[in-house]
Scaffold this motif. Structure first.
Motif, PDB file in Angstrom:
ATOM      1  N   ALA A 134     117.259  37.333   6.299  1.00 17.58           N
ATOM      2  CA  ALA A 134     118.577  37.660   6.850  1.00 17.58           C
ATOM      3  C   ALA A 134     119.609  36.610   6.445  1.00 17.58           C
ATOM      4  O   ALA A 134     120.741  36.946   6.092  1.00 17.58           O
ATOM      5  CB  ALA A 134     118.502  37.779   8.366  1.00 17.58           C
TER       6      ALA A 134
ATOM      7  N   SER B  77     126.537  40.373   9.264  1.00 18.13           N
ATOM      8  CA  SER B  77     125.395  39.772   8.564  1.00 18.13           C
ATOM      9  C   SER B  77     125.075  38.391   9.140  1.00 18.13           C
ATOM     10  O   SER B  77     123.897  38.039   9.293  1.00 18.13           O
ATOM     11  CB  SER B  77     125.646  39.691   7.060  1.00 18.13           C
ATOM     12  OG  SER B  77     126.716  38.827   6.743  1.00 18.13           O
TER      13      SER B  77
ATOM     14  N   TYR C 150     117.624  44.389   4.383  1.00 15.87           N
ATOM     15  CA  TYR C 150     117.866  44.647   5.811  1.00 15.87           C
ATOM     16  C   TYR C 150     116.846  45.621   6.391  1.00 15.87           C
ATOM     17  O   TYR C 150     116.522  45.517   7.577  1.00 15.87           O
ATOM     18  CB  TYR C 150     119.313  45.089   6.064  1.00 15.87           C
ATOM     19  CG  TYR C 150     120.224  43.888   6.102  1.00 15.87           C
ATOM     20  CD1 TYR C 150     120.280  43.064   7.220  1.00 15.87           C
ATOM     21  CD2 TYR C 150     120.965  43.517   4.994  1.00 15.87           C
ATOM     22  CE1 TYR C 150     121.064  41.928   7.249  1.00 15.87           C
ATOM     23  CE2 TYR C 150     121.759  42.379   5.006  1.00 15.87           C
ATOM     24  CZ  TYR C 150     121.802  41.594   6.136  1.00 15.87           C
ATOM     25  OH  TYR C 150     122.580  40.459   6.159  1.00 15.87           O
TER      26      TYR C 150
ATOM     27  N   VAL D 221     123.293  38.602  12.676  1.00 13.79           N
ATOM     28  CA  VAL D 221     121.849  38.830  12.686  1.00 13.79           C
ATOM     29  C   VAL D 221     121.148  37.479  12.841  1.00 13.79           C
ATOM     30  O   VAL D 221     120.273  37.302  13.697  1.00 13.79           O
ATOM     31  CB  VAL D 221     121.367  39.525  11.388  1.00 13.79           C
ATOM     32  CG1 VAL D 221     119.844  39.621  11.364  1.00 13.79           C
ATOM     33  CG2 VAL D 221     122.000  40.902  11.232  1.00 13.79           C
TER      34      VAL D 221
ATOM     35  N   TYR E   5     120.435  46.454   1.063  1.00 10.20           N
ATOM     36  CA  TYR E   5     120.026  47.448   2.058  1.00 10.20           C
ATOM     37  C   TYR E   5     118.518  47.363   2.285  1.00 10.20           C
ATOM     38  O   TYR E   5     118.041  47.391   3.423  1.00 10.20           O
ATOM     39  CB  TYR E   5     120.433  48.849   1.576  1.00 10.20           C
ATOM     40  CG  TYR E   5     120.503  49.881   2.664  1.00 10.20           C
ATOM     41  CD1 TYR E   5     121.700  50.137   3.324  1.00 10.20           C
ATOM     42  CD2 TYR E   5     119.379  50.610   3.044  1.00 10.20           C
ATOM     43  CE1 TYR E   5     121.783  51.098   4.328  1.00 10.20           C
ATOM     44  CE2 TYR E   5     119.446  51.564   4.045  1.00 10.20           C
ATOM     45  CZ  TYR E   5     120.649  51.807   4.675  1.00 10.20           C
ATOM     46  OH  TYR E   5     120.726  52.748   5.665  1.00 10.20           O
TER      47      TYR E   5
ATOM     48  N   THR F 202     125.328  46.053   9.463  1.00 18.23           N
ATOM     49  CA  THR F 202     125.508  45.485   8.125  1.00 18.23           C
ATOM     50  C   THR F 202     125.168  46.522   7.058  1.00 18.23           C
ATOM     51  O   THR F 202     125.860  46.628   6.041  1.00 18.23           O
ATOM     52  CB  THR F 202     124.655  44.215   7.950  1.00 18.23           C
ATOM     53  OG1 THR F 202     125.045  43.261   8.948  1.00 18.23           O
ATOM     54  CG2 THR F 202     124.837  43.606   6.571  1.00 18.23           C
ATOM     55  N   GLN F 203     124.122  47.316   7.303  1.00 15.44           N
ATOM     56  CA  GLN F 203     123.768  48.364   6.346  1.00 15.44           C
ATOM     57  C   GLN F 203     124.903  49.381   6.186  1.00 15.44           C
ATOM     58  O   GLN F 203     125.167  49.850   5.083  1.00 15.44           O
ATOM     59  CB  GLN F 203     122.480  49.064   6.769  1.00 15.44           C
ATOM     60  CG  GLN F 203     121.246  48.217   6.555  1.00 15.44           C
ATOM     61  CD  GLN F 203     119.968  48.942   6.935  1.00 15.44           C
ATOM     62  OE1 GLN F 203     119.897  49.594   7.976  1.00 15.44           O
ATOM     63  NE2 GLN F 203     118.968  48.820   6.083  1.00 15.44           N
TER      64      GLN F 203
ATOM     65  N   ALA G  69     121.970  44.182  12.197  1.00 12.14           N
ATOM     66  CA  ALA G  69     121.385  44.470  10.882  1.00 12.14           C
ATOM     67  C   ALA G  69     121.723  45.903  10.455  1.00 12.14           C
ATOM     68  O   ALA G  69     122.085  46.146   9.296  1.00 12.14           O
ATOM     69  CB  ALA G  69     119.880  44.254  10.911  1.00 12.14           C
TER      70      ALA G  69
END
Length: 138
Positions: free
Chosen positions: A27, A57, A116, A60, A113, A91-92, A88
């Motif tokens: 991460a 990000s 994550y 996380v 991706y 963030t994706q 997370a």
């Protein structure tokens, strides 16, 4: 059965802080890659996509550190891990926007991706089996 116990004890000895955990390392590294890539985002994205993807990000990692310190109490530990999971996943979403807006390449987006997804998988395992991570349960 005895070998599993020995393996777990060995693993616990090597993990001293949250920074020793592979999930955290993945991460953190992904957040740093996102930071570098987002430097190239257009100026008009500074207060929207750039800020959001950097914040989620990094969050996380920050929530993971907090979860690690809350291992005395299962409910608190799981709650913080759930925050990590949410950040997370967020963030994706931002990564998908960055690819669709052509701010990052499809390959960069896929790689991040996928990272994550690995982070999420590890978090879900910890959430579903917190007992082996709680303090006093070694």
């Amino acid at each position: 059965m005895e070998k599993d116990k020995v393996d777990k004890e060995e693993e616990q000895r090597r993990i001293k802080t949250h920074e020793d955990l592979v999930i955290y390392q993945k991460a953190f590294n992904a957040a740093m890659i996102i930071f570098e890539l987002s430097k190239q985002f257009p100026a008009e994205e500074r207060y929207s996509l750039t800020d959001q993807i950097r914040r989620s990000s990094r969050s996380v990692c920050a929530n993971y550190a907090e979860a690690w310190r809350k291992r005395r109490y299962q409910a608190s530990f799981i709650a913080k891990l759930n925050d990590c999971e949410s950040e997370a996943a967020e963030t994706q979403v931002w990564l998908k926007f960055a690819v669709k807006c052509q701010y990052i390449s499809v390959e960069e987006g896929r790689d991040l991706y996928s990272t994550y997804n690995q982070v999420l998988s590890g978090l879900v395992k910890m959430i579903n089996h917190p007992e082996s991570w709680l303090m006093g349960n070694n």
